[in-house]
Design a protein around this motif. Sequence first.
Motif: not given
Length: 377
Positions: A11-14, A259-261, A294-300
């Motif tokens: 799950e990557l953002g939306a 921003f929770q990107l 933090t939050g739901h932001t993923r790291l690529i």
Amino acid sequence: MKTNTLFTPLELGALSLRNRILMAPTTRMRAQMPGNIPWELNATYYRQRASAGLIISEATPVSPHGHGYFQMPGIHTTAQAEGWKLVTSAVHEAGGKIFLQLFHAGRMSHNDFQPNGELPVAPSAISSLGQSPVAPGVLKPCPVPRALETGEIAGVIEEHRRAAELAMVAGFDGVEIHAANGYLLEQFLSDHANVRTDAYGGSLANRARLILEVTEAVASAWQADRVGIRFSPANAHDGIAHTDRFGTYAHVIRELNRFQLAYIHLVEPRVAGNAEVAQFDAALSSRHFKPLITGHTRLISAGGHTLASGAAAVQSGEADAIAWGRQFIANPDLVERFAKNAPLNPYNRETFYGGTEQGYTDYPFLNLTPGRLTQLS
């Protein structure tokens, strides 16, 4: 060897990605001229690679002032947006997802690309000392740029916002802000390239201001969960420098948390441009920045990964997904090859930038039929 982590959904953002093998942005310089408009050849190229969990497009200038290479497809005219529809439709028909990378070259450009032959713009009148490819096989020294007036910066922010809107019109699934590789946004962040004395220079908070304001503007056009941003903390391309590299990027990443990107995309220090680096500062690896998000932001993580290192990074939690550039150039079916642990096609650097279908859409698939997409279920 555990490789299954790369093939698990994410799950990557939306977005819901079917795998964690992403196609990194790779500049290819094959837009149709005049107008820097994407066309059928570009659509074929991206469609061939649609089995990636997510494709991130090549760097795409957000304004006429943002161009820095010949035949870069833009995203500042309606004709360009219409051209990009060919690409997004092709990728979506093949079951893929694609983000557009928003780009401004800043000082890494040349008068030949600028409206009326003007100087390129930058935070300060300091040359990159690099060269700009103005035509196939033709390099010209980047000139000393013109420093943007404070009152002009709002226009640069608006160019990014408007380009983001055009990307939505073009049918993309989201956008990535290009703040890496020594281009305009990183120029503002650098305390060597930016010697301004206004609200966009001096302190780290001021130098980071443009990145944050561009992010806010782009997220106002898209939801933040369809926006990513790319950084290259170890990059020294064309003379870009930072007195405190880790501290600079740690500050920006912490500020971006509000921003929770969808994701933060980091280039590993073991690569520079499109080449490996023999000696590098491991302290600038993405694993050291991951705890700051933090939050739901993923790291690529991108840059110099093998199948094994990419799988290990995801397995350990150091990254959520891995992006490959050069290997996706040469292997349109990279996902399938990784799944089967099959040999990879070697890439040809001489055909990376500009040209025709050679070195672009003619790399063979496993079934040796160029142009055919084999999807994984």
